[in-house]
Design a protein around this motif. Structure first.
Motif, PDB file in Angstrom:
ATOM      1  N   GLY A 155      25.799  17.095 -31.378  1.00 38.77           N
ATOM      2  CA  GLY A 155      26.549  18.258 -30.939  1.00 38.77           C
ATOM      3  C   GLY A 155      25.834  19.088 -29.888  1.00 38.77           C
ATOM      4  O   GLY A 155      26.454  19.878 -29.201  1.00 38.77           O
ATOM      5  N   PHE A 156      24.525  18.915 -29.776  1.00 40.88           N
ATOM      6  CA  PHE A 156      23.765  19.676 -28.785  1.00 40.88           C
ATOM      7  C   PHE A 156      23.331  18.784 -27.637  1.00 40.88           C
ATOM      8  O   PHE A 156      23.665  19.034 -26.492  1.00 40.88           O
ATOM      9  N   GLY A 157      22.554  17.728 -27.944  1.00 35.98           N
ATOM     10  CA  GLY A 157      22.095  16.826 -26.899  1.00 35.98           C
ATOM     11  C   GLY A 157      20.908  16.021 -27.361  1.00 35.98           C
ATOM     12  O   GLY A 157      20.507  16.077 -28.521  1.00 35.98           O
ATOM     13  N   SER A 158      20.351  15.263 -26.434  1.00 36.97           N
ATOM     14  CA  SER A 158      19.194  14.438 -26.785  1.00 36.97           C
ATOM     15  C   SER A 158      18.118  14.556 -25.713  1.00 36.97           C
ATOM     16  O   SER A 158      18.408  14.704 -24.525  1.00 36.97           O
ATOM     17  N   PHE A 159      16.871  14.527 -26.186  1.00 30.84           N
ATOM     18  CA  PHE A 159      15.699  14.559 -25.333  1.00 30.84           C
ATOM     19  C   PHE A 159      15.068  13.180 -25.373  1.00 30.84           C
ATOM     20  O   PHE A 159      14.928  12.592 -26.447  1.00 30.84           O
ATOM     21  N   SER A 160      14.686  12.653 -24.228  1.00 30.98           N
ATOM     22  CA  SER A 160      14.024  11.354 -24.182  1.00 30.98           C
ATOM     23  C   SER A 160      13.126  11.301 -22.953  1.00 30.98           C
ATOM     24  O   SER A 160      13.115  12.209 -22.137  1.00 30.98           O
ATOM     25  N   SER A 161      12.373  10.213 -22.864  1.00 31.12           N
ATOM     26  CA  SER A 161      11.516  10.044 -21.693  1.00 31.12           C
ATOM     27  C   SER A 161      11.929   8.778 -20.955  1.00 31.12           C
ATOM     28  O   SER A 161      12.550   7.886 -21.520  1.00 31.12           O
ATOM     29  N   GLY A 162      11.575   8.723 -19.716  1.00 33.49           N
ATOM     30  CA  GLY A 162      11.839   7.560 -18.884  1.00 33.49           C
ATOM     31  C   GLY A 162      10.660   7.377 -17.947  1.00 33.49           C
ATOM     32  O   GLY A 162       9.650   8.078 -18.060  1.00 33.49           O
ATOM     33  N   THR A 163      10.783   6.451 -17.039  1.00 35.65           N
ATOM     34  CA  THR A 163       9.724   6.242 -16.064  1.00 35.65           C
ATOM     35  C   THR A 163      10.318   6.205 -14.665  1.00 35.65           C
ATOM     36  O   THR A 163      11.450   5.776 -14.460  1.00 35.65           O
ATOM     37  N   VAL A 195       5.338   7.721 -12.649  1.00 33.84           N
ATOM     38  CA  VAL A 195       5.204   8.843 -13.576  1.00 33.84           C
ATOM     39  C   VAL A 195       6.235   8.733 -14.696  1.00 33.84           C
ATOM     40  O   VAL A 195       7.260   8.067 -14.555  1.00 33.84           O
ATOM     41  N   LYS A 196       5.921   9.397 -15.814  1.00 30.11           N
ATOM     42  CA  LYS A 196       6.892   9.531 -16.889  1.00 30.11           C
ATOM     43  C   LYS A 196       7.792  10.715 -16.547  1.00 30.11           C
ATOM     44  O   LYS A 196       7.336  11.715 -15.997  1.00 30.11           O
ATOM     45  N   THR A 197       9.066  10.608 -16.890  1.00 30.02           N
ATOM     46  CA  THR A 197      10.006  11.695 -16.669  1.00 30.02           C
ATOM     47  C   THR A 197      10.593  12.138 -18.004  1.00 30.02           C
ATOM     48  O   THR A 197      10.550  11.399 -18.986  1.00 30.02           O
ATOM     49  N   ILE A 198      11.133  13.316 -18.039  1.00 28.45           N
ATOM     50  CA  ILE A 198      11.772  13.857 -19.228  1.00 28.45           C
ATOM     51  C   ILE A 198      13.257  13.967 -18.937  1.00 28.45           C
ATOM     52  O   ILE A 198      13.660  14.452 -17.877  1.00 28.45           O
ATOM     53  N   LYS A 199      14.061  13.527 -19.910  1.00 29.07           N
ATOM     54  CA  LYS A 199      15.512  13.569 -19.731  1.00 29.07           C
ATOM     55  C   LYS A 199      16.127  14.405 -20.845  1.00 29.07           C
ATOM     56  O   LYS A 199      15.694  14.342 -21.988  1.00 29.07           O
ATOM     57  N   PHE A 200      17.119  15.193 -20.500  1.00 27.48           N
ATOM     58  CA  PHE A 200      17.947  15.866 -21.492  1.00 27.48           C
ATOM     59  C   PHE A 200      19.378  15.509 -21.173  1.00 27.48           C
ATOM     60  O   PHE A 200      19.834  15.672 -20.040  1.00 27.48           O
ATOM     61  N   THR A 201      20.089  14.997 -22.164  1.00 30.88           N
ATOM     62  CA  THR A 201      21.492  14.677 -22.007  1.00 30.88           C
ATOM     63  C   THR A 201      22.276  15.570 -22.957  1.00 30.88           C
ATOM     64  O   THR A 201      22.053  15.532 -24.174  1.00 30.88           O
ATOM     65  N   ALA A 202      23.152  16.375 -22.409  1.00 29.37           N
ATOM     66  CA  ALA A 202      23.938  17.295 -23.234  1.00 29.37           C
ATOM     67  C   ALA A 202      24.944  16.517 -24.068  1.00 29.37           C
ATOM     68  O   ALA A 202      25.538  15.537 -23.610  1.00 29.37           O
ATOM     69  N   GLY A 203      25.149  16.968 -25.307  1.00 28.53           N
ATOM     70  CA  GLY A 203      26.131  16.359 -26.201  1.00 28.53           C
ATOM     71  C   GLY A 203      27.535  16.825 -25.860  1.00 28.53           C
ATOM     72  O   GLY A 203      27.741  17.806 -25.143  1.00 28.53           O
ATOM     73  N   LYS A 204      28.522  16.137 -26.428  1.00 36.74           N
ATOM     74  CA  LYS A 204      29.916  16.437 -26.131  1.00 36.74           C
ATOM     75  C   LYS A 204      30.285  17.873 -26.504  1.00 36.74           C
ATOM     76  O   LYS A 204      30.929  18.571 -25.721  1.00 36.74           O
ATOM     77  N   ALA A 205      29.885  18.320 -27.687  1.00 32.27           N
ATOM     78  CA  ALA A 205      30.239  19.678 -28.116  1.00 32.27           C
ATOM     79  C   ALA A 205      29.628  20.724 -27.180  1.00 32.27           C
ATOM     80  O   ALA A 205      30.256  21.744 -26.869  1.00 32.27           O
ATOM     81  N   PHE A 206      28.411  20.469 -26.704  1.00 28.43           N
ATOM     82  CA  PHE A 206      27.751  21.386 -25.772  1.00 28.43           C
ATOM     83  C   PHE A 206      28.506  21.407 -24.446  1.00 28.43           C
ATOM     84  O   PHE A 206      28.814  22.475 -23.901  1.00 28.43           O
ATOM     85  N   LYS A 207      28.853  20.231 -23.933  1.00 32.03           N
ATOM     86  CA  LYS A 207      29.594  20.155 -22.675  1.00 32.03           C
ATOM     87  C   LYS A 207      30.941  20.859 -22.801  1.00 32.03           C
ATOM     88  O   LYS A 207      31.364  21.583 -21.898  1.00 32.03           O
ATOM     89  N   ASP A 208      31.630  20.613 -23.937  1.00 33.33           N
ATOM     90  CA  ASP A 208      32.926  21.236 -24.152  1.00 33.33           C
ATOM     91  C   ASP A 208      32.807  22.761 -24.223  1.00 33.33           C
ATOM     92  O   ASP A 208      33.650  23.485 -23.701  1.00 33.33           O
ATOM     93  N   ALA A 209      31.751  23.272 -24.863  1.00 31.31           N
ATOM     94  CA  ALA A 209      31.547  24.717 -24.950  1.00 31.31           C
ATOM     95  C   ALA A 209      31.306  25.321 -23.571  1.00 31.31           C
ATOM     96  O   ALA A 209      31.824  26.405 -23.248  1.00 31.31           O
ATOM     97  N   VAL A 210      30.536  24.621 -22.749  1.00 33.27           N
ATOM     98  CA  VAL A 210      30.262  25.116 -21.394  1.00 33.27           C
ATOM     99  C   VAL A 210      31.520  25.094 -20.545  1.00 33.27           C
ATOM    100  O   VAL A 210      31.792  26.006 -19.766  1.00 33.27           O
ATOM    101  N   ASN A 211      32.336  24.053 -20.733  1.00 31.72           N
ATOM    102  CA  ASN A 211      33.576  23.909 -19.957  1.00 31.72           C
ATOM    103  C   ASN A 211      34.789  24.540 -20.639  1.00 31.72           C
ATOM    104  O   ASN A 211      35.898  24.425 -20.133  1.00 31.72           O
TER     105      ASN A 211
END
Length: 92
Positions: A46-54, A74-90
């Motif tokens: 409902g909020f989102g997910s945090f992960s890493s990439g390269t 380099v390693k990168t940090i990713k945040f992907t917003a969840g559906k409920a979060f996107k819907d609340a913003v929109n």
């Protein structure tokens, strides 16, 4: 909103002290940083997910001299917003 404003708002809504709220948020941030730096992901439904990439090593150009330079991977940090979060913003 900065960190102190976040602490004030959360402590007010949770009826907790600002000190407790600050310690909890600091712990939460540390847990997220440690997990992502190890390569794990954190999924908060409902909020989102945090992960890493390269990001692979690549060739760049110095804008001042025009000289080509090697930019290291380099390693990168990713945040992907969840559906409920996107819907609340929109406001859906």
């Amino acid at each position: 909103m900065n960190k102190q404003e976040l602490i004030d708002t959360v402590s007010l809504q949770a009826s907790a002290s600002k000190l407790q709220t600050s310690e909890i948020l600091d712990t939460l941030f540390d847990v997220i940083k440690n997990a992502v730096s190890k390569g794990d992901s954190i999924q908060l439904i409902g909020f989102g997910s945090f992960s890493s990439g390269t990001r692979a090593e690549r060739i760049g150009r110095n804008p001042k001299t025009g000289e080509t330079i090697k930019i290291p991977a380099v390693k990168t940090i990713k945040f992907t917003a969840g559906k409920a979060f996107k819907d609340a913003v929109n406001r859906r």
